[in-house]
Design an enzyme around this catalytic site. Structure first.
Site, PDB file in Angstrom:
ATOM      1  N   ASP A  75      10.537  38.041  24.015  1.00  0.00           N
ATOM      2  CA  ASP A  75       9.310  38.081  23.112  1.00  0.00           C
ATOM      3  C   ASP A  75       8.729  36.685  23.017  1.00  0.00           C
ATOM      4  O   ASP A  75       7.738  36.205  23.080  1.00  0.00           O
ATOM      5  CB  ASP A  75       9.708  38.909  21.863  1.00  0.00           C
ATOM      6  CG  ASP A  75       9.490  40.284  21.856  1.00  0.00           C
ATOM      7  OD1 ASP A  75       9.229  40.862  22.983  1.00  0.00           O
ATOM      8  OD2 ASP A  75       9.655  40.849  20.969  1.00  0.00           O
ATOM      9  N   ASN A 148       1.894  37.075  16.461  1.00  0.00           N
ATOM     10  CA  ASN A 148       2.908  37.890  15.638  1.00  0.00           C
ATOM     11  C   ASN A 148       2.646  37.630  14.112  1.00  0.00           C
ATOM     12  O   ASN A 148       2.475  38.433  13.383  1.00  0.00           O
ATOM     13  CB  ASN A 148       4.565  37.540  16.069  1.00  0.00           C
ATOM     14  CG  ASN A 148       4.827  38.531  17.143  1.00  0.00           C
ATOM     15  OD1 ASN A 148       4.211  39.235  17.342  1.00  0.00           O
ATOM     16  ND2 ASN A 148       6.189  37.982  17.420  1.00  0.00           N
ATOM     17  N   GLU A 149       2.767  36.307  13.670  1.00  0.00           N
ATOM     18  CA  GLU A 149       2.960  35.886  12.231  1.00  0.00           C
ATOM     19  C   GLU A 149       2.590  34.497  12.021  1.00  0.00           C
ATOM     20  O   GLU A 149       2.704  33.876  12.884  1.00  0.00           O
ATOM     21  CB  GLU A 149       4.251  36.397  11.454  1.00  0.00           C
ATOM     22  CG  GLU A 149       5.344  35.609  11.947  1.00  0.00           C
ATOM     23  CD  GLU A 149       6.291  36.072  13.136  1.00  0.00           C
ATOM     24  OE1 GLU A 149       6.520  35.160  13.824  1.00  0.00           O
ATOM     25  OE2 GLU A 149       6.622  37.108  13.270  1.00  0.00           O
ATOM     26  N   THR A 188       7.205  43.991  13.745  1.00  0.00           N
ATOM     27  CA  THR A 188       8.587  44.249  14.164  1.00  0.00           C
ATOM     28  C   THR A 188       9.302  42.886  14.615  1.00  0.00           C
ATOM     29  O   THR A 188      10.325  42.994  15.139  1.00  0.00           O
ATOM     30  CB  THR A 188       8.407  45.138  15.550  1.00  0.00           C
ATOM     31  OG1 THR A 188       7.817  44.690  16.453  1.00  0.00           O
ATOM     32  CG2 THR A 188       8.033  46.733  15.226  1.00  0.00           C
ATOM     33  N   ALA A 189       8.663  42.016  14.086  1.00  0.00           N
ATOM     34  CA  ALA A 189       9.229  40.613  14.105  1.00  0.00           C
ATOM     35  C   ALA A 189      10.011  40.051  13.097  1.00  0.00           C
ATOM     36  O   ALA A 189      10.979  40.722  12.084  1.00  0.00           O
ATOM     37  CB  ALA A 189       8.306  39.798  15.021  1.00  0.00           C
ATOM     38  N   SER A 191       8.551  39.541  10.103  1.00  0.00           N
ATOM     39  CA  SER A 191       8.356  40.444   8.970  1.00  0.00           C
ATOM     40  C   SER A 191       9.311  41.712   8.733  1.00  0.00           C
ATOM     41  O   SER A 191       9.688  41.870   7.497  1.00  0.00           O
ATOM     42  CB  SER A 191       6.896  40.996   9.019  1.00  0.00           C
ATOM     43  OG  SER A 191       6.664  41.854   7.946  1.00  0.00           O
ATOM     44  N   LEU A 192       9.945  42.036   9.937  1.00  0.00           N
ATOM     45  CA  LEU A 192      10.786  43.119   9.667  1.00  0.00           C
ATOM     46  C   LEU A 192      11.993  42.938   9.069  1.00  0.00           C
ATOM     47  O   LEU A 192      12.840  43.558   8.101  1.00  0.00           O
ATOM     48  CB  LEU A 192      10.864  44.048  10.970  1.00  0.00           C
ATOM     49  CG  LEU A 192      11.985  45.066  11.066  1.00  0.00           C
ATOM     50  CD1 LEU A 192      11.068  46.265  10.454  1.00  0.00           C
ATOM     51  CD2 LEU A 192      12.198  45.600  12.368  1.00  0.00           C
ATOM     52  N   SER A 193      12.461  41.408   9.477  1.00  0.00           N
ATOM     53  CA  SER A 193      13.581  41.088   9.049  1.00  0.00           C
ATOM     54  C   SER A 193      13.655  40.887   7.485  1.00  0.00           C
ATOM     55  O   SER A 193      14.732  40.582   6.578  1.00  0.00           O
ATOM     56  CB  SER A 193      14.179  39.723   9.663  1.00  0.00           C
ATOM     57  OG  SER A 193      13.256  38.791   9.354  1.00  0.00           O
ATOM     58  N   ALA A 212      12.902  36.182   0.585  1.00  0.00           N
ATOM     59  CA  ALA A 212      13.990  35.733  -0.443  1.00  0.00           C
ATOM     60  C   ALA A 212      13.299  35.418  -1.868  1.00  0.00           C
ATOM     61  O   ALA A 212      13.643  34.328  -2.290  1.00  0.00           O
ATOM     62  CB  ALA A 212      14.858  34.813   0.131  1.00  0.00           C
TER      63      ALA A 212
END
Length: 292
Positions: A75, A148-149, A188-189, A191-193, A212
């Site tokens: 990706d 993505n972000e 799914t990048a 942000s998902l984690s 966090a």
């Protein structure tokens, strides 16, 4: 039709794959351009010769309307390829040389078959929204886009605080490691984690996810993609930096950033027999019985 190739030496494309790639281009009568780094790698590994006029550098430059970009890797490789396209609006297909990639959905099983499907129009082209980011003074970031972000993160031992507004209405001040604003594609990048939701690419929304957070009641928020997000960064006891997909730069405390949906869209091509839900199920191994 011209194929715009992009890959990176660190992908470690083996000699047989490189030979197969350029043989498939020749057999299908396809012209091509390739990024300089991969061209040098291919010449070294496969002992092939690539004319200099077929190479491009940090930007692809203007290309013909019927061109098609093919990115071989993961990706991250596809994201870099998209950035090098600039304003060119041509389809981009990712061929997965790794494992988890959500954007590089095509299998690396055979380049010849992939090129035949592209030439025959047997691929699905999806429009994906991007984020446009500007800073208040235009000194750090101006008009950059991310597929993505976009994220603001601390760089050091101390927390940072990020005041977050949606259409000038305050959402929260996130005290912690930072905050992510992602597109549906980027859900799914990173942000998902960070605990964000999985969002179908066709949804017209953005996701704000704290990184966090010091307050454990903080949760991701889904907003319309017509909204304008403003971030005010306070980093008195820590340095901070911003992340746009795979690009980073440092920022000063009190920087104000504006994030909105970009006017342009990315045309992501996938094989006609692979859906987002197929990719999600296979990559996340949903439905796999792990009890045995």
């Amino acid at each position: 039709m011209k194929i715009i190739l992009f890959s990176r030496p660190e992908v470690g494309c083996p000699r047989e794959k490189i030979e197969e790639l350029f043989r498939a281009l020749s057999d299908n009568g396809l012209d091509y351009k390739v990024n300089e780094e991969f061209a040098r790698y291919a010449e070294l590994v496969a002992e092939t010769t690539i004319p200099r006029e077929k190479c491009y550098g940090a930007e692809v430059g203007e290309v013909e309307a019927d061109s098609f970009m093919v990115c071989y890797g993961g990706d991250g490789t596809l994201l870099e390829g998209v950035h090098r396209l600039g304003a060119n609006r041509i389809p981009v297909m990712g061929i997965n040389a790794g494992h988890l990639g959500f954007l590089t959905s095509a299998s690396c099983g055979g380049f010849d078959q992939i090129f035949k499907e592209i030439m025959a129009g047997e691929v699905v082209v999806e429009s994906r929204s991007v984020l446009r980011v500007d800073d208040r003074d235009g000194r750090v970031i101006k008009g950059l886009v991310a597929l993505n972000e976009f994220a603001v993160q601390r760089h050091g031992p101390g927390m940072i605080s990020v005041e977050t507004y949606v259409n000038d209405q305050m959402v929260a001040t996130y005290h912690g490691d930072g905050v992510i604003v992602s597109t549906p594609t980027g859900s799914t990048a990173y942000s998902l984690s960070a605990g964000g939701p999985v969002v179908a690419p066709s949804c017209a929304c953005l996701v704000i996810s704290p990184l966090a957070p010091h307050n454990l009641t903080m949760r991701p928020v889904v907003i319309p993609d017509s909204a304008v997000v403003t971030l005010r960064v306070h980093a008195r006891h820590s340095d901070a930096f911003v992340l746009l997909d795979n690009r980073t730069c440092s920022i000063a405390s009190e920087t104000q950033l504006t994030i909105r949906r970009g006017e342009q869209q990315i045309l992501l091509a996938v094989p006609h027999n692979i859906s987002f839900y197929d990719t999600l199920r296979n990559k996340m191994m949903w439905g796999v019985d792990i009890r045995s």
